[in-house]
Design an enzyme around this catalytic site. Structure first.
Site, PDB file in Angstrom:
ATOM      1  N   LYS A  53     -43.268 -39.612  -4.031  1.00 47.76           N
ATOM      2  CA  LYS A  53     -43.791 -40.146  -5.299  1.00 47.76           C
ATOM      3  C   LYS A  53     -43.016 -39.543  -6.476  1.00 47.76           C
ATOM      4  O   LYS A  53     -42.641 -40.248  -7.416  1.00 47.76           O
ATOM      5  CB  LYS A  53     -45.296 -39.849  -5.421  1.00 47.76           C
ATOM      6  CG  LYS A  53     -46.133 -40.710  -4.476  1.00 47.76           C
ATOM      7  CD  LYS A  53     -47.601 -40.319  -4.429  1.00 47.76           C
ATOM      8  CE  LYS A  53     -48.321 -41.158  -3.382  1.00 47.76           C
ATOM      9  NZ  LYS A  53     -49.760 -40.872  -3.246  1.00 47.76           N
ATOM     10  N   GLN A  97     -53.702 -36.205  -4.854  1.00 49.12           N
ATOM     11  CA  GLN A  97     -53.344 -36.658  -3.509  1.00 49.12           C
ATOM     12  C   GLN A  97     -54.512 -36.414  -2.547  1.00 49.12           C
ATOM     13  O   GLN A  97     -55.081 -35.332  -2.500  1.00 49.12           O
ATOM     14  CB  GLN A  97     -52.073 -35.927  -3.034  1.00 49.12           C
ATOM     15  CG  GLN A  97     -51.534 -36.403  -1.700  1.00 49.12           C
ATOM     16  CD  GLN A  97     -51.063 -37.863  -1.709  1.00 49.12           C
ATOM     17  OE1 GLN A  97     -50.634 -38.394  -2.741  1.00 49.12           O
ATOM     18  NE2 GLN A  97     -51.149 -38.519  -0.580  1.00 49.12           N
ATOM     19  N   ASP A 120     -54.164 -44.381  -9.491  1.00 51.08           N
ATOM     20  CA  ASP A 120     -54.487 -44.761  -8.111  1.00 51.08           C
ATOM     21  C   ASP A 120     -55.511 -45.890  -8.045  1.00 51.08           C
ATOM     22  O   ASP A 120     -55.741 -46.448  -6.973  1.00 51.08           O
ATOM     23  CB  ASP A 120     -55.056 -43.555  -7.355  1.00 51.08           C
ATOM     24  CG  ASP A 120     -53.999 -42.830  -6.543  1.00 51.08           C
ATOM     25  OD1 ASP A 120     -53.191 -43.509  -5.895  1.00 51.08           O
ATOM     26  OD2 ASP A 120     -54.003 -41.590  -6.563  1.00 51.08           O
TER      27      ASP A 120
END
Ligand code: GUN
Length: 283
Positions: A53, A97, A120
């Site tokens: 990422k 995460q 997200d």
């Protein structure tokens, strides 16, 4: 023989386009887009995802702020970090995460992220918008799957989509997105009786169950589009939730693992980071 849905190539195209938009943003607003990435602990898969990422952010010109906390970090330490980033005006996006270490309250931590920085698409507001078929910040893996499906040129309307897996990250949101495209949607999960009978009916089969080679050729209808979300580490290396070798001759389109859904998730994350930054400047 099926056509390979090449997520790596598709995501490279998306990132090239984003690179231009990100540079324009920087010119128009006199600042870089910034994305905060929080990793708690050292889950090997999570470490790889986070590294990828950050690499993608660098490629498109997004500044990443990387925060690594030890697996022993307390709930309040993680919450305090998220709160600080939430009120930091220079931060456009916050990513925590998952999975978090077991002692941490994932739901509570995610709920602290303001919806406008939720790259997200995991917060209740963004999930709600997905549910209401409103354009907002959709979660990355389902958005990547939809992008791939649309890239086939096959009309989705009226197709029977069967999803194996009901997670908050993939199964539930992708079901809603497929419904938005007028698919008839069935969600199967670990308690579904005769799962094979449902899978065999699928025109579009999305598999996100986390079991290596769970879907075999006998579970797939001829000509189905097969999307494999699984990434399983086995003695023989990485493999998906679909027995690729067995299924590839039955499907019309199929995603490989690796190089299918994974890179698309990252491309969609970059796209969401851009969207968050653009909206913060314009809304
Ligand atoms: N863990 C597995 N997939 C994801 C994702 O898309 N976002 C985050 N934050 N964690 C994940």
């Amino acid at each position: 023989m099926s056509i390979l849905l090449d997520g790596k190539a598709l995501s490279a195209e998306i990132k090239e386009n984003l690179k231009v938009k990100v540079a324009e943003f920087e010119k128009n607003y006199g600042r870089k887009i910034s994305l905060a990435v929080i990793l708690v602990g050292e889950n090997p898969a999570s470490c790889v995802y986070v590294k990828n990422k950050i690499k993608a952010a660098e490629f498109v010109g997004i500044k990443s702020l990387s925060f690594s906390l030890p697996a022993t970090a307390t709930e309040s330490e993680v919450e305090d970090l998220v709160k600080t980033l939430s009120v930091d005006n220079s931060v456009d996006g916050i990513l925590v995460q998952l999975p978090l270490p077991k002692h941490l309250n994932e739901e509570k931590i995610l709920s602290i992220i303001p919806a406008e920085k939720d790259v997200d698409g995991f917060t209740a507001e963004n999930v709600g918008n997905t549910t209401l078929f409103k354009d907002g910040i959709n979660s990355c893996t389902p958005a990547g799957i939809m992008y791939m499906l649309k890239s086939t040129g096959v009309s989705l309307s009226g197709k029977h989509a069967v999803i194996i897996g009901r997670s908050n990250i993939v199964g539930k949101p992708v079901a809603l997105m497929l419904l938005r495209e007028n698919c008839t949607v069935t969600i199967c999960h670990s308690k579904t009786a005769d799962l094979k009978a449902f899978a065999k009916q699928a025109d579009i089969l999305v598999v996100a169950i986390g079991k290596a080679k769970f879907v075999t050729a006998d579970m797939v209808k001829d000509g189905a589009i097969v999307i494999d979300v699984g990434i399983n580490r086995t003695e023989n290396g990485l493999c998906g939730d679909v027995d690729f070798e067995g299924v590839k001759d039955k499907a019309s389109f199929i995603t490989p693992v690796p190089g299918g859904v994974g890179p698309m998730t990252i491309a969609m994350l970059m796209s969401n980071a851009y969207k968050c930054a653009y909206r913060r400047e314009n809304d």
